[in-house]
Scaffold this active site. Structure first.
Site, PDB file in Angstrom:
ATOM      1  N   GLU A  76       0.800  -1.228   0.000  1.00 28.15           N
ATOM      2  CA  GLU A  76       0.000   0.000   0.000  1.00 28.15           C
ATOM      3  C   GLU A  76       0.836   1.282   0.000  1.00 28.15           C
ATOM      4  OE1 GLU A  76      -2.973  -0.009   3.060  1.00 28.15           O
ATOM      5  OE2 GLU A  76      -3.903  -1.849   2.358  1.00 28.15           O
TER       6      GLU A  76
ATOM      7  N   GLU B  91      -5.359  -8.730   1.210  1.00 25.83           N
ATOM      8  CA  GLU B  91      -5.981  -8.375   2.497  1.00 25.83           C
ATOM      9  C   GLU B  91      -7.454  -8.122   2.286  1.00 25.83           C
ATOM     10  OE1 GLU B  91      -4.300  -5.073   4.695  1.00 25.83           O
ATOM     11  OE2 GLU B  91      -2.262  -5.751   4.278  1.00 25.83           O
TER      12      GLU B  91
HETATM   13  C1  FCB Z   1      -4.388  -2.044   5.655  1.00 19.32           C
HETATM   14  C2  FCB Z   1      -3.004  -2.385   6.154  1.00 19.32           C
HETATM   15  C3  FCB Z   1      -2.983  -3.411   7.243  1.00 19.32           C
HETATM   16  C4  FCB Z   1      -4.128  -3.247   8.214  1.00 19.32           C
HETATM   17  C5  FCB Z   1      -5.432  -3.083   7.487  1.00 19.32           C
HETATM   18  C6  FCB Z   1      -6.629  -2.934   8.404  1.00 19.32           C
HETATM   19  O1  FCB Z   1      -4.377  -0.767   5.113  1.00 19.32           O
HETATM   20  O2  FCB Z   1      -2.205  -2.860   5.094  1.00 19.32           O
HETATM   21  O3  FCB Z   1      -1.739  -3.353   7.875  1.00 19.32           O
HETATM   22  O4  FCB Z   1      -3.864  -2.234   9.082  1.00 19.32           O
HETATM   23  O5  FCB Z   1      -5.375  -1.990   6.629  1.00 19.32           O
END
Ligand code: FCB
Length: 453
Positions: free
Chosen positions: A170, A353
């Site tokens: 990110e 994620e």
């Molecule tokens: C993302 C991050 C991760 C976590 C989630 C909730 O942006 O990559 O580390 O904090 O959000």
């Protein structure tokens, strides 16, 4: 909701689709005394930066309890584990290698493989060593070159044992939230700095790619980006324009350089003084081909026009998670089908994620998080829909394995499928972990019990 189920013919049930759980170094490791301090240590020590005043010095003490955590991962029945490496646990301030720190990751990868679990490594999940921040951090072009050196050391040590290497997690957060919005470490608030940091993060990615490919020719190489569909707050022309600008600024700003070696047009509309410095070959370095794109998805974002720019409108109406984020699974299908249409060369995707924070409570040594099961169910169906619509998605990682240090929110937000008592370090599998485990194990043994909807 107590169960996860998918249509019988779903590609997600095939053996070549990968399921995993994800974590990141600073959020779980602890053992801060065995690594160089990072910008997050510094940030946590500044009053008012972290909501609950906490820090990452101990977190889940994963460096101490990693074997127990690995047992949990194995019991869950996943194919893969995504974790990140702490730069400052691998390279000391004087440039020498922290042998003990590096060995921790070598042991982890070896143990994963011994348990039949693929290792998916992210090299940078925001914990820049403070010694590099002292030299300007991501505002200093040299940091991108230091990153390639770090990638060289990790790639040499882990090589083809790792299934996939993601350079950066990110970059939007490490640039925008960290240097422009001041919400994340190092907490700067400066538009130009945000854009310069973004450029150097992408450059770091580009410089590291050939290095990693050289050391691990059999591994997949890519990057992890976060995406959120940008919707207008109203039908007005101004709000619709604002949402389009936000899409360029938050989503395309990171993807287009990687896939087309150029920034969105919005760059040229910025005042000259607010544009990043870009050296002659940078865009070619950034725009090399990717084996995969990691996609992190949590929610959509709504924007309205403000001073010829855009401003987000926080959601009010339920269903919201405890982050205040709207539960909006169709946004995942929307953004990925959109990007798939926009970019002919969109690489195969891993959802690296996806997950949600809810106010979990322990009762009788159990955590009943039905809302999280529902969240996973809905988002897995959204992944299924994307695939049906023609997007190539090869895997899905739940965020997160463990409750952990949620950045500026501290320990107040629980994203884990496994509950962590931060005082005793006890782990309790929440109902969501049990539901996913049932789903994953059934899928593995190909029992018909994975129901048709
Ligand atoms: C993302 C991050 C991760 C976590 C989630 C909730 O942006 O990559 O580390 O904090 O959000």
């Amino acid at each position: 909701m107590t169960k996860i189920s998918l249509p019988k013919h779903s590609k997600l049930l095939s053996s070549d689709f990968l399921f995993g759980v994800a974590t990141s170094s600073f959020q779980i490791e602890g053992a801060a005394d065995q690594r160089a301090p990072s910008i997050w240590d510094t940030f946590c020590a500044e009053p008012g930066r972290i909501k609950d005043g906490s820090d990452g010095l101990h977190a889940c003490q994963h460096v101490k309890y990693w074997r127990q955590d690995l047992d949990i991962i194995t019991e869950l029945g996943v194919d893969a584990y995504r974790f990140s490496i702490a730069w400052g646990r691998v390279i000391n301030a004087d440039g020498s290698v922290n042998r003990q720190g590096l060995q921790f990751y070598i042991d982890l990868v070896d143990a994963l493989l011994a348990n039949g679990i693929q290792a998916h490594v992210t090299l940078y999940h925001w914990d820049l060593p403070q010694y590099l921040e002292d030299q300007g951090g991501w505002l200093n072009r040299d940091t991108a070159y230091r990153f390639a050196e770090y990638a060289d050391i990790v790639g040499r040590a882990l090589g083809n044992k790792v299934a996939s290497y993601a350079t950066i997690n990110e970059p939007f957060c490490s640039a925008y939230l960290s240097y422009e919005a001041g919400i994340h470490a190092p907490g700067h608030k400066n538009r130009r700095e945000g854009r310069q940091a973004a450029h150097h993060l992408l450059l770091a990615h580009g410089l590291a790619m050939p290095v990693l490919r050289r050391h691990a020719p059999q591994a997949l190489h890519g990057i992890v980006l976060n995406f959120s569909p940008c919707h207008p707050a109203s039908d007005s022309e101004a709000d619709r324009q604002a949402a389009l600008q936000a899409h360029q600024y938050h989503n395309l700003w990171y993807l287009q350089p990687l896939l087309e070696a150029s920034y969105p047009d919005l760059l040229n509309q910025l005042p000259e003084a607010d544009r990043p410095d870009i050296a002659a070959d940078d865009m070619a370095t950034i725009g090399q081909s990717l084996d995969f794109l990691g996609v992190n998805y949590y929610t959509r974002t709504v924007f309205r026009e403000k001073n010829d720019w855009f401003s987000d409108v926080p959601p009010q109406a339920p269903p919201l998670t405890s982050m205040g984020w709207e539960i909006y699974p169709q946004g995942l299908t929307e953004i990925l089908t959109d990007l798939n249409q926009r970019f002919a060369n969109l690489p195969p995707i891993y959802i690296t994620e996806n997950g949600a924070a809810f106010p979990d409570e322990v009762r009788d040594n159990q955590v009943d998080d039905a809302a999280r099961i529902d969240y996973y169910q809905q988002h897995l169906l959204a992944v299924h829909d994307c695939i049906e619509a023609g997007v190539t998605i090869n895997g899905y990682f739940a965020w997160s394995l463990l409750d952990n240090f949620e950045w500026a929110e501290g320990y107040s937000k629980r994203f884990g499928i496994v509950y962590v008592d931060f005082d005793t370090q006890q782990r309790i599998l929440k109902s969501s972990a049990l539901a996913l485990q049932t789903f994953w194990l059934q899928r593995k043994t190909q029992l018909p019990a994975v129901e048709a909807l």
